[in-house]
Design a protein around this motif. Structure first.
Motif, PDB file in Angstrom:
ATOM      1  N   SER A 240      46.925  48.280  40.689  1.00 52.27           N
ATOM      2  CA  SER A 240      47.154  48.456  39.258  1.00 52.27           C
ATOM      3  C   SER A 240      45.965  48.031  38.397  1.00 52.27           C
ATOM      4  O   SER A 240      45.800  48.502  37.275  1.00 52.27           O
ATOM      5  CB  SER A 240      48.395  47.675  38.825  1.00 52.27           C
ATOM      6  N   PHE A 241      45.110  47.161  38.917  1.00 46.16           N
ATOM      7  CA  PHE A 241      44.020  46.572  38.129  1.00 46.16           C
ATOM      8  C   PHE A 241      42.719  47.371  38.194  1.00 46.16           C
ATOM      9  O   PHE A 241      41.935  47.350  37.258  1.00 46.16           O
ATOM     10  CB  PHE A 241      43.795  45.132  38.608  1.00 46.16           C
ATOM     11  N   HIS A 242      42.473  48.046  39.299  1.00 45.23           N
ATOM     12  CA  HIS A 242      41.262  48.861  39.490  1.00 45.23           C
ATOM     13  C   HIS A 242      39.982  48.058  39.206  1.00 45.23           C
ATOM     14  O   HIS A 242      39.241  48.349  38.263  1.00 45.23           O
ATOM     15  CB  HIS A 242      41.306  50.125  38.624  1.00 45.23           C
ATOM     16  N   PRO A 243      39.711  47.047  40.036  1.00 49.82           N
ATOM     17  CA  PRO A 243      38.557  46.170  39.786  1.00 49.82           C
ATOM     18  C   PRO A 243      37.224  46.886  39.954  1.00 49.82           C
ATOM     19  O   PRO A 243      37.103  47.830  40.726  1.00 49.82           O
ATOM     20  CB  PRO A 243      38.712  45.082  40.847  1.00 49.82           C
ATOM     21  N   THR A 244      36.236  46.381  39.222  1.00 47.87           N
ATOM     22  CA  THR A 244      34.862  46.843  39.398  1.00 47.87           C
ATOM     23  C   THR A 244      34.083  45.871  40.281  1.00 47.87           C
ATOM     24  O   THR A 244      33.071  46.240  40.859  1.00 47.87           O
ATOM     25  CB  THR A 244      34.155  47.009  38.042  1.00 47.87           C
ATOM     26  N   VAL A 245      34.571  44.619  40.358  1.00 51.66           N
ATOM     27  CA  VAL A 245      33.999  43.591  41.224  1.00 51.66           C
ATOM     28  C   VAL A 245      35.156  42.815  41.848  1.00 51.66           C
ATOM     29  O   VAL A 245      36.157  42.546  41.186  1.00 51.66           O
ATOM     30  CB  VAL A 245      33.073  42.615  40.450  1.00 51.66           C
TER      31      VAL A 245
ATOM     32  N   ILE B 281      30.627  49.652  29.461  1.00 57.34           N
ATOM     33  CA  ILE B 281      31.356  49.787  30.713  1.00 57.34           C
ATOM     34  C   ILE B 281      32.385  48.668  30.822  1.00 57.34           C
ATOM     35  O   ILE B 281      32.082  47.504  30.554  1.00 57.34           O
ATOM     36  CB  ILE B 281      30.380  49.716  31.911  1.00 57.34           C
ATOM     37  N   GLU B 282      33.600  49.036  31.215  1.00 53.90           N
ATOM     38  CA  GLU B 282      34.641  48.045  31.424  1.00 53.90           C
ATOM     39  C   GLU B 282      34.360  47.256  32.695  1.00 53.90           C
ATOM     40  O   GLU B 282      34.022  47.842  33.722  1.00 53.90           O
ATOM     41  CB  GLU B 282      35.991  48.756  31.560  1.00 53.90           C
TER      42      GLU B 282
ATOM     43  N   VAL C 111      35.449  35.453  32.972  1.00 54.05           N
ATOM     44  CA  VAL C 111      35.780  35.689  31.559  1.00 54.05           C
ATOM     45  C   VAL C 111      34.542  35.435  30.701  1.00 54.05           C
ATOM     46  O   VAL C 111      34.220  36.222  29.804  1.00 54.05           O
ATOM     47  CB  VAL C 111      36.974  34.808  31.111  1.00 54.05           C
ATOM     48  N   GLY C 112      33.821  34.374  30.996  1.00 56.03           N
ATOM     49  CA  GLY C 112      32.596  34.059  30.258  1.00 56.03           C
ATOM     50  C   GLY C 112      31.522  35.121  30.417  1.00 56.03           C
ATOM     51  O   GLY C 112      30.664  35.289  29.551  1.00 56.03           O
ATOM     52  N   ALA C 113      31.576  35.867  31.527  1.00 57.73           N
ATOM     53  CA  ALA C 113      30.605  36.936  31.783  1.00 57.73           C
ATOM     54  C   ALA C 113      31.100  38.283  31.251  1.00 57.73           C
ATOM     55  O   ALA C 113      30.475  39.313  31.499  1.00 57.73           O
ATOM     56  CB  ALA C 113      30.324  37.033  33.282  1.00 57.73           C
ATOM     57  N   GLY C 114      32.233  38.263  30.540  1.00 54.06           N
ATOM     58  CA  GLY C 114      32.712  39.485  29.915  1.00 54.06           C
ATOM     59  C   GLY C 114      33.671  40.316  30.761  1.00 54.06           C
ATOM     60  O   GLY C 114      33.926  41.479  30.443  1.00 54.06           O
ATOM     61  N   TYR C 115      34.222  39.732  31.803  1.00 58.28           N
ATOM     62  CA  TYR C 115      35.159  40.448  32.664  1.00 58.28           C
ATOM     63  C   TYR C 115      36.602  40.233  32.217  1.00 58.28           C
ATOM     64  O   TYR C 115      36.963  39.148  31.740  1.00 58.28           O
ATOM     65  CB  TYR C 115      35.066  39.937  34.112  1.00 58.28           C
ATOM     66  N   ASP C 116      37.411  41.244  32.422  1.00 59.95           N
ATOM     67  CA  ASP C 116      38.861  41.093  32.439  1.00 59.95           C
ATOM     68  C   ASP C 116      39.133  40.618  33.861  1.00 59.95           C
ATOM     69  O   ASP C 116      38.635  41.227  34.815  1.00 59.95           O
ATOM     70  CB  ASP C 116      39.519  42.445  32.159  1.00 59.95           C
ATOM     71  N   VAL C 117      39.884  39.533  34.045  1.00 61.58           N
ATOM     72  CA  VAL C 117      40.011  38.917  35.364  1.00 61.58           C
ATOM     73  C   VAL C 117      41.468  38.842  35.807  1.00 61.58           C
ATOM     74  O   VAL C 117      42.351  38.502  35.015  1.00 61.58           O
ATOM     75  CB  VAL C 117      39.406  37.491  35.380  1.00 61.58           C
ATOM     76  N   CYS C 118      41.680  39.138  37.069  1.00 60.14           N
ATOM     77  CA  CYS C 118      42.980  38.995  37.713  1.00 60.14           C
ATOM     78  C   CYS C 118      42.770  38.135  38.956  1.00 60.14           C
ATOM     79  O   CYS C 118      41.821  38.356  39.710  1.00 60.14           O
ATOM     80  CB  CYS C 118      43.530  40.369  38.098  1.00 60.14           C
ATOM     81  N   VAL C 119      43.637  37.140  39.154  1.00 59.55           N
ATOM     82  CA  VAL C 119      43.506  36.220  40.278  1.00 59.55           C
ATOM     83  C   VAL C 119      44.709  36.349  41.205  1.00 59.55           C
ATOM     84  O   VAL C 119      45.848  36.401  40.741  1.00 59.55           O
ATOM     85  CB  VAL C 119      43.390  34.760  39.785  1.00 59.55           C
TER      86      VAL C 119
END
Length: 124
Positions: free
Chosen positions: A45-50, A2-3, A24-32
């Motif tokens: 545009s990012f469609h976050p899961t968290v 899962i992304e 990032v350390g937990a395997g997420y693609d991150v946007c701030v």
């Protein structure tokens, strides 16, 4: 696999960067984002899961952003983070949950292990 996409909004750039690194350390693609407008543009545009959402910022209020997320029928898990009055943040989390969001609360200042634990939680 899962992304995992983490969207962080916090006006404190140092804290936002810390959350980014842990994500990032937990395997997420991150946007701030450090401002509400950035957050809203990134969300589309990012469609976050968290989402890690600061409750008190100069240009907006976490309650307003929670309502904005409700209006978009967000399915991402939301982590309400605040160092302000803990009752305010807990009330915001309850309000978001009552409106159909999946919301948890994280008190600032938080320990790295608390943030890691929240990011590793499975979506409900």
């Amino acid at each position: 696999m899962i992304e995992k996409r983490l969207l962080v909004i916090d006006d404190n750039r140092d804290l936002a960067e810390l959350v980014r690194r842990v994500g990032v350390g937990a395997g997420y693609d991150v946007c701030v984002a450090t401002e509400a407008v950035q957050f809203m543009e990134a969300f589309d545009s990012f469609h976050p899961t968290v989402i890690v959402l600061d409750m008190v910022m100069p240009d907006t209020d976490g309650i307003q952003l929670l309502q904005w997320l409700v209006d978009r029928r967000v399915t991402a898990r939301i982590v309400v983070a605040s160092g302000f009055n803990p009752l305010y943040a807990k009330m915001a989390a309850k309000l978001g949950t009552a409106k159909g969001l999946v919301v948890t609360y994280l008190a600032k200042p938080f320990r790295l292990q608390e943030l890691r634990a929240v990011l590793h939680q499975e979506a409900a």
